[in-house]
Structures are given as C-alpha cells and as structure tokens.
Motif scaffolding. Structure first.
Motif, PDB file in Angstrom:
ATOM      1  N   LYS A 207      -4.877  -1.205   4.212  1.00 29.16           N
ATOM      2  CA  LYS A 207      -3.745  -0.429   3.692  1.00 29.16           C
ATOM      3  C   LYS A 207      -3.257  -1.025   2.378  1.00 29.16           C
ATOM      4  O   LYS A 207      -2.924  -0.291   1.437  1.00 29.16           O
ATOM      5  CB  LYS A 207      -2.604  -0.408   4.718  1.00 29.16           C
ATOM      6  N   TYR A 208      -3.203  -2.353   2.308  1.00 27.61           N
ATOM      7  CA  TYR A 208      -2.855  -3.019   1.051  1.00 27.61           C
ATOM      8  C   TYR A 208      -3.801  -2.569  -0.057  1.00 27.61           C
ATOM      9  O   TYR A 208      -3.371  -2.191  -1.155  1.00 27.61           O
ATOM     10  CB  TYR A 208      -2.928  -4.543   1.210  1.00 27.61           C
ATOM     11  N   ALA A 209      -5.101  -2.606   0.234  1.00 30.11           N
ATOM     12  CA  ALA A 209      -6.100  -2.250  -0.767  1.00 30.11           C
ATOM     13  C   ALA A 209      -6.045  -0.768  -1.117  1.00 30.11           C
ATOM     14  O   ALA A 209      -6.392  -0.375  -2.237  1.00 30.11           O
ATOM     15  CB  ALA A 209      -7.490  -2.626  -0.266  1.00 30.11           C
ATOM     16  N   ASP A 210      -5.605   0.058  -0.176  1.00 31.26           N
ATOM     17  CA  ASP A 210      -5.437   1.482  -0.443  1.00 31.26           C
ATOM     18  C   ASP A 210      -4.371   1.692  -1.516  1.00 31.26           C
ATOM     19  O   ASP A 210      -4.578   2.440  -2.482  1.00 31.26           O
ATOM     20  CB  ASP A 210      -5.039   2.194   0.847  1.00 31.26           C
ATOM     21  N   TYR A 211      -3.244   1.013  -1.359  1.00 27.78           N
ATOM     22  CA  TYR A 211      -2.182   1.078  -2.378  1.00 27.78           C
ATOM     23  C   TYR A 211      -2.681   0.523  -3.713  1.00 27.78           C
ATOM     24  O   TYR A 211      -2.462   1.113  -4.771  1.00 27.78           O
ATOM     25  CB  TYR A 211      -0.962   0.271  -1.928  1.00 27.78           C
ATOM     26  N   LEU A 212      -3.355  -0.620  -3.644  1.00 25.22           N
ATOM     27  CA  LEU A 212      -3.846  -1.273  -4.856  1.00 25.22           C
ATOM     28  C   LEU A 212      -4.849  -0.392  -5.590  1.00 25.22           C
ATOM     29  O   LEU A 212      -4.775  -0.231  -6.817  1.00 25.22           O
ATOM     30  CB  LEU A 212      -4.498  -2.611  -4.498  1.00 25.22           C
TER      31      LEU A 212
END
Length: 293
Positions: A207-212
């Motif tokens: 999810k972090y990488a999705d935002y990033l």
C-alpha cells in the motif's frame, strides 16, 4: 545526511550491476548496447527501494542486491522499448541519445529482450545457489507479475490504445498502476520478503508503494509540462505531442501538484508505523516528490 546515504546506495547498486555486466562475451554489440542503457545515468530508485525495504525488515542488503540488480535490468529493458519509434519515439533518455538512435532499432529491441531475460536469469541463479530459496522465489513472482501483462506490458498497451483519446480518471489510474506502479511495488515487496517480512507486513508495504508509485507518475507528468529539459535530460511536452492522457491533462497542474503532496503524506503515514527504521524511506519518498528530474 540523506543525500550521502542515497549516493552511497547508488554506488553500491552500480557496483553490483557492473559485476553482472562485466563480460567480453559475444556478440559484443549486444552487451555494449545493454551496458549503454544500464549505465546511462539512472537514479536507481527501484533497486534502492528494494534494498531499503529489506533493511527496513532488519535484513542484510547483501541478500537483496541480486534482486535489486535484476529489477534494474528489467526496468532498463522497459525504457529501451518505450523509447522505440513504435512506442514513444523518443530521441533522448537521461541527456543521451536513446538506444535505438545509437545501435539501431533491431539491436535496441534485442538489447531490451536480453536485459529482461537476464534479469530473470540473475533471479533464478540466485535462488538455486542460496539458502533463501523460498523467499527469492516469492520475490521473483512479484517481479514477474509486475513485468508482464499484469504490469508494465499491460500498462504500455493501455497507454498506446489511449493515444489521442479522452479516458476517465479511473482508466488513467489503472494504466499507471500497471505501467509505472507495478514495478515500484514489486521492488518494495521483494526487498521486504527477502528481509523477512510476513504477509501482513508485505501488504502494508504494498500500500505504501501504491501511494509512492502514483505520486511518482503524477510528478513525471508535471515535469513533462513544467520541467527543465537540461535537468530532465529529455524533451518536455512529449506527452502532449503524442496525444497522451496524463494527470495534468485531466486534473490540471494545481490539482496534480496537490495530489503528489497528498499521496506522499499517505505513503509516509504507513512508514511512521516502523519508527526510526523508516526514516530513510520517508526521506526518499519526500525526495521523489520534490525532484526536478
């Protein structure tokens, strides 16, 4: 401090890449073309994300280096192919002539093919010769999905089919989730897996990488309109010239700028759960949101 650590990590990745491509095998022109694009001045964001996610889990970055290098080979293949006349038809990449401008279209296609396959060769050989076999296999699965029809290739097809058409906001996000976001997510998740993350933590970092990844793409769209060609190392406003739908064309500059900030904040909120271990990744996330190239 952050800049020093980032520079050291870039050098660490570059040394790893050089070892894999330090060969005098034939055909020489193929390896020359592969090296030309791999060492054309990339920021190494994806391999650094992989290494840093491994470290975030308390793992050793040495365990993630082969995976990080494989990801960079696969990423570079995608850039070579994206630049081809049949795709984005770009003459410059990172301030240098694109691969097909130097080696011709046929060799450029084959150099891209070779880098894609070499990335998976590196991953398989690493798995076969390591006691981290299961973790490496899981990481390889993440990368394979991100590179294919459920990732970069699928996203590129949607991009091509969307030229000179008006697409919806959902379609735009879907396209870039595949084309750009997928490999960023694979880099983070594969590093975390090798570092020892459990499934719940991997999904949190996904999810972090999705935002990033989305913030990264929107920033790219902004730079294509507002950026400095000398700093970018490529022509600006190419998206407009190619009739592409972008976040800027659909949302406008002001809203797109705000979205980068909002997504960066959301990404960093997830990293806050990891305390001081997440500080480098938070700094990297902010750096990518503020970059000029």
């Amino acid at each position: 401090m952050f800049e020093d650590v980032l520079k050291e990590k870039i050098e660490y990745v570059n040394e790893g890449l050089k070892k894999y491509l330090d060969t005098d095998e034939k055909p020489e022109v193929l390896y020359d073309a592969m090296r030309y694009s791999v060492f054309a001045g990339g920021k190494r964001i994806r391999p650094i994300l992989c290494l840093s996610a491994c470290e975030l889990m308390g793992g050793n970055r040495e365990d993630a280096l082969p995976i990080a290098c494989a990801i960079e080979f696969i990423h570079t293949y995608s850039l070579i192919h994206d630049d081809l006349p049949a795709m984005d038809n770009d003459d410059l990449r990172r301030g240098k002539p694109t691969n097909h401008k130097v080696y011709g279209e046929a060799i450029a296609i084959l150099a891209g093919d070779a880098l894609l396959n070499y990335g998976f060769e590196v991953l398989i050989q690493y798995a076969l010769n390591s006691n981290l076999y299961t973790k490496i296999l899981k990481a390889t699965n993440e990368i394979a999905k991100a590179a294919g029809c459920h990732g970069m290739v699928g996203g590129q097809v949607i991009d091509l089919l969307s030229e000179n058409k008006t697409i919806s906001k959902d379609e735009l996000k879907f396209m870039h989730d595949y084309k750009t976001g997928a490999l960023i997510k694979a880099a983070v998740c594969s590093g975390a897996i090798v570092g020892g993350a459990d499934d719940k933590t991997v999904e949190k970092l996904r999810k972090y990488a999705d935002y990033l990844g989305l913030a990264f793409q929107i920033k790219d769209d902004l730079l294509d309109v507002l950026g400095d060609e000398k700093k970018l190392g490529k022509n600006i406003k190419s998206d407009v010239e190619n009739g592409k739908s972008t976040f800027v064309s659909i949302f406008g500059i002001e809203r797109s700028t705000a979205l980068v900030s909002e997504l960066t904040e959301s990404a960093n909120e997830i990293l806050n759960e990891f305390g001081s271990r997440g500080e480098f990744l938070k700094s990297l996330t902010n750096y990518l949101a503020e970059r000029e190239n």
